[in-house]
Design a protein around this motif. Structure first.
Motif, PDB file in Angstrom:
ATOM      1  N   UNK A   1       0.817  -1.211   0.000  1.00 19.88           N
ATOM      2  CA  UNK A   1       0.000   0.000   0.000  1.00 19.88           C
ATOM      3  C   UNK A   1       0.850   1.260   0.000  1.00 19.88           C
ATOM      4  N   UNK A   2       1.885   1.321   0.828  1.00 26.02           N
ATOM      5  CA  UNK A   2       2.712   2.532   0.917  1.00 26.02           C
ATOM      6  C   UNK A   2       3.376   2.847  -0.415  1.00 26.02           C
ATOM      7  N   UNK A   3       3.898   1.823  -1.059  1.00 31.55           N
ATOM      8  CA  UNK A   3       4.549   2.001  -2.356  1.00 31.55           C
ATOM      9  C   UNK A   3       3.561   2.499  -3.406  1.00 31.55           C
ATOM     10  N   UNK A   4       2.378   1.897  -3.431  1.00 36.89           N
ATOM     11  CA  UNK A   4       1.350   2.293  -4.391  1.00 36.89           C
ATOM     12  C   UNK A   4       0.881   3.719  -4.135  1.00 36.89           C
ATOM     13  N   UNK A   5       0.728   4.070  -2.858  1.00 39.37           N
ATOM     14  CA  UNK A   5       0.287   5.420  -2.505  1.00 39.37           C
ATOM     15  C   UNK A   5       1.257   6.475  -3.021  1.00 39.37           C
ATOM     16  N   UNK A   6       2.541   6.201  -2.899  1.00 43.36           N
ATOM     17  CA  UNK A   6       3.555   7.129  -3.402  1.00 43.36           C
ATOM     18  C   UNK A   6       3.527   7.215  -4.921  1.00 43.36           C
ATOM     19  N   UNK A   7       3.390   6.073  -5.577  1.00 41.89           N
ATOM     20  CA  UNK A   7       3.393   6.040  -7.040  1.00 41.89           C
ATOM     21  C   UNK A   7       2.234   6.824  -7.636  1.00 41.89           C
ATOM     22  N   UNK A   8       1.067   6.755  -6.992  1.00 43.08           N
ATOM     23  CA  UNK A   8      -0.134   7.357  -7.562  1.00 43.08           C
ATOM     24  C   UNK A   8      -0.591   8.602  -6.799  1.00 43.08           C
ATOM     25  N   UNK A   9       0.273   9.058  -5.873  1.00 49.87           N
ATOM     26  CA  UNK A   9      -0.005  10.281  -5.124  1.00 49.87           C
ATOM     27  C   UNK A   9      -1.363  10.220  -4.420  1.00 49.87           C
ATOM     28  N   UNK A  10      -1.567   9.127  -3.698  1.00 54.07           N
ATOM     29  CA  UNK A  10      -2.794   8.908  -2.932  1.00 54.07           C
ATOM     30  C   UNK A  10      -2.427   8.745  -1.469  1.00 54.07           C
ATOM     31  N   UNK A  11      -3.240   9.270  -0.578  1.00 54.63           N
ATOM     32  CA  UNK A  11      -3.031   9.056   0.852  1.00 54.63           C
ATOM     33  C   UNK A  11      -3.232   7.570   1.146  1.00 54.63           C
TER      34      UNK A  11
END
Length: 356
Positions: free
Chosen positions: A10-20
């Motif tokens: 989740x953390x990696x995906x959040x950074x990639x897609x600029x999502x909290x």
């Protein structure tokens, strides 16, 4: 660290897609959403125990697991999650290992890192990923041990492995069964091979607290076998104190929470039925039967990564792109079964993207 291609990133995906990251609904990891009653109190007790080293022999922990699973404590090998046991086991068995695919990638990775020769055998995707006993018989001379996940990840279907176990015993080969999702199965006692641990040395079973008890961060798993040779080899390689005081303390309580166990089983029996029915109303996908807490889906005319990105952008929903499982391709995704409200959100967005 190298991307190993698992869910729960989740953390990696959040950074990639600029999502909290707190706004993402994670359907990529297969964890029970229910929380064990009294968890905070048990954690505080575990915090007190952190002032001392854990028991290096894990006597209390093994006794708690023994009472829960009904296996003599001398046959139990606790680990820092089932993953530690997998890696230790690969160092402790003969050099030729067959793996039934598609399945969890860490079996193959750990085997390769330990210098084993891996034979990849196939489950039949056209027949609900059935085990082809004839294929196994035809390849018996190529392996010493056979690794199977039951219920299998990523498709979730449980199988009767008694015929397979008998085949392995007759040919003096080791059957390794990952039962980390077995507790979600409605008829667990019918399918689990735990009852055979005492009577055959040709069997090794993996279990975990991670999934069913909803505690992936606790990192507690265990292996079961009466094969003294394998037990001795595992402890030859096993590092001391890999299990923390929180896991040891919580084992005093979570296995005794009968209400949590029965309520979780009933929840998944009902929620599986709901999810399968709703997803099968979507025309452009194929939904595989499941007996556990996740569902494998084949997209008829879309790519898995496209759907993954669209669900993230439009619903802040993270699903598992299953294209990197051996034997699957870019038309497969896997979704967890979460709370009823979260499941309804997933279904709503999938209907919008794929059509009723």
């Amino acid at each position: 660290m190298k991307d190993l291609g698992h869910g729960a990133n989740v953390s990696q995906i959040a950074q990639m897609y600029n999502i909290d990251s707190k706004e993402i609904i994670d359907f990529s990891s297969n964890i029970n959403p229910k929380v064990v009653s009294g968890l905070e109190k048990y954690i505080l007790e575990g915090l007190e125990e952190c002032k001392s080293y854990p028991d290096i022999n894990y006597t209390n922990l093994k006794n708690n697991i023994s009472n829960y699973i009904g296996v003599n404590s001398e046959f139990i090998i606790p680990g820092n999650g089932a993953t530690e046991i997998i890696y230790l086991l690969m160092k402790s068995i003969n050099k030729r290992l067959a793996i039934l695919n598609p399945t969890f990638s860490e079996y193959g990775r750990s085997a390769t890192l330990s210098g084993l020769n891996v034979v990849n055998l196939n489950l039949n995707s056209e027949q609900q990923f059935d085990i082809d006993i004839e294929e196994i018989k035809n390849n018996l001379d190529k392996f010493d041990s056979l690794f199977v996940c039951n219920p299998n990840n990523p498709n979730g279907k449980v199988k009767d492995l008694n015929e397979l176990l008998n085949l392995m015993k007759q040919n003096n080969k080791l059957l390794i069964v990952d039962e980390t999702f077995m507790e979600f199965v409605g008829e667990e006692e019918k399918y689990s091979l735990v009852k055979h641990i005492k009577t055959t040395e040709n069997l090794f079973i993996l279990k975990a607290v991670t999934k069913f008890f909803g505690l992936p961060g606790l990192r507690l798993g265990y292996g079961l076998t009466s094969n003294k040779g394998i037990i001795e080899k595992i402890y030859k390689y096993k590092e001391p104190w890999t299990i923390n005081s929180f896991a040891d303390t919580l084992s005093n309580y979570i296995f005794e929470d009968k209400d949590y166990i029965s309520e979780s089983k009933l929840f998944y029996i009902n929620e599986r039925k709901f999810m399968l029915q709703e997803l099968r109303n979507i025309k452009n996908i194929q939904v595989y039967d499941t007996d556990t807490n996740f569902i494998l889906i084949k997209l008829n005319d879309r790519r898995s990564n496209e759907i993954k990105v669209e669900l993230l952008n439009k619903g802040k929903i993270l699903v598992r792109d299953a294209s990197n499982f051996i034997g699957l391709d870019e038309s497969y995704i896997r979704v967890a079964i979460k709370s009823h409200e979260e499941n309804k959100i997933l279904i709503k967005h999938m209907k919008k993207l794929l059509g009723d």
